[in-house]
Design an enzyme around this catalytic site. Sequence first.
Site, mmCIF file in Angstrom:
data_model
loop_
_atom_site.group_PDB
_atom_site.id
_atom_site.type_symbol
_atom_site.label_atom_id
_atom_site.label_comp_id
_atom_site.label_asym_id
_atom_site.label_seq_id
_atom_site.Cartn_x
_atom_site.Cartn_y
_atom_site.Cartn_z
ATOM 1 N N SER A 61 0.793 -1.236 0.000
ATOM 2 C CA SER A 61 0.000 0.000 0.000
ATOM 3 C C SER A 61 0.817 1.274 0.000
ATOM 4 C CB SER A 61 -0.955 0.015 1.194
ATOM 5 O OG SER A 61 -2.051 -0.834 0.960
ATOM 6 N N LYS A 64 0.041 3.761 -2.655
ATOM 7 C CA LYS A 64 -0.965 4.819 -2.534
ATOM 8 C C LYS A 64 -0.356 6.212 -2.416
ATOM 9 C CE LYS A 64 -4.611 1.854 -0.590
ATOM 10 N NZ LYS A 64 -4.013 0.543 -0.315
ATOM 11 N N SER A 119 -6.015 3.478 4.418
ATOM 12 C CA SER A 119 -5.445 2.637 3.354
ATOM 13 C C SER A 119 -6.515 1.815 2.646
ATOM 14 C CB SER A 119 -4.357 1.713 3.922
ATOM 15 O OG SER A 119 -3.527 1.234 2.900
ATOM 16 N N LYS A 226 3.452 6.606 4.723
ATOM 17 C CA LYS A 226 2.512 5.523 4.429
ATOM 18 C C LYS A 226 3.068 4.152 4.806
ATOM 19 C CE LYS A 226 -1.419 4.187 2.779
ATOM 20 N NZ LYS A 226 -1.346 3.003 3.664
#
Length: 424
Positions: A61, A64, A119, A226
Amino acid sequence: MKITAALIVAIFIFLNNVPPAYALASSAPPEIHGTGAYLIDVQSGQTLYSKNGDLQLQPASTTKIMTGLLAIENGKLDDVVTLSSTLLNYQIVYGTRIYLEPGEQMTLRNLLYALMLNSANDAAVGIAEYIGGDLPHFVSMMNEKAKSLGLKDTTFKNPSGLTDNGHVTTAHDLARIAQAAYANATFRDYIQTQRYTIPRSKPNVPTEMINENKLLGKDSYINGMKTGYTAAAQNCLVASASKDGRDLIGVILQSPGREIYTDMENLLDYGFTQFQTTEFKPSGSALSQLQIGKEQVNMLLEKPILTTHKLGEANTEPILKINSTSANLTQVNKGQVIGNVEVWDENEKLMDIPLVADRTISPTPVNQGLFKTSKWGSYLFLLGILFFLLFLREKSGRANRRLRQARLKNEGSRIRESNNPDIS
């Protein structure tokens, strides 16, 4: 003897109670359990640490970061997004979700909170379809953005980071993507938000978005970025931190467990305590000149060029490549961007910095140009005007003389006629 023993004991107690802030940090790089890791100084762009930095790995993720950056750059936060039936395709949308439904409407602003904090993979798909028109086009945008950043080892296959054959990046490339995103003020607002409530009309669905970054709030100097996890990618983390006027970005990929957070703290501490950033060229420095018509304008740095080096080691000067705008410019205003300087460290371009004009140059009027060509040219021009005036004067004098002669001739004819009267 007793005094000496007491002194030794006192020193021992003191050393064992020295506050951590005064302890000397090790100059050696920390042990990182992840397969790949990278650390950069944001202001200078220079690499401070690399472990398998160019090894292609799955980013989970942390993908992202790119999705969020493209959404902010290409969308309007207050736009209302209508979610599509793609959300029902569980080969595309699974894992972490906020259970968005086809037809549900949500602002891009709130979808970004779901994306960057919670997320949510369904939010990633909704954003991608809204910004790109469809998933394939948005994925193309992701890959084009990576290329524009000079990244050669990154290929995106989806906007969420779910396991997909060929969906890979490197710790180095991910650090550069994070650096580009960190430069965006709106993006920074999202990654440092710990908790946000999004409004939804349907009951019993997630509305409280909680940031998955466990370091945010734990360490005062860590200000965001992140997390990511899939079975294939294992634990992934990108973290940004700011301390004493410096900003760092760290990346750890394919880490086996929660030690990834301790590893990241150690990595960032290593960057802050063992490296120093200095000014190589101050803002306003003249790096070159650009020809504007018959004059030259200085090309000034819009912001300083900084370099980072390890304490106790020599500072390496970056390579500067200056690019100017078209040479056909006929005018320029003070402060106008007229070029850029590329800052390189060996074979990697670290950043572009705009170069601006130091003064205003306006087009030269034609009548002024005649006089400014040269001093002798001006003299010749004035001399030509003088000769022209003398020519007109001489021509006018000859005309006046002919006129007087004609008048005298006519008057003589009248006198002769009066002395010889007509006899008839």
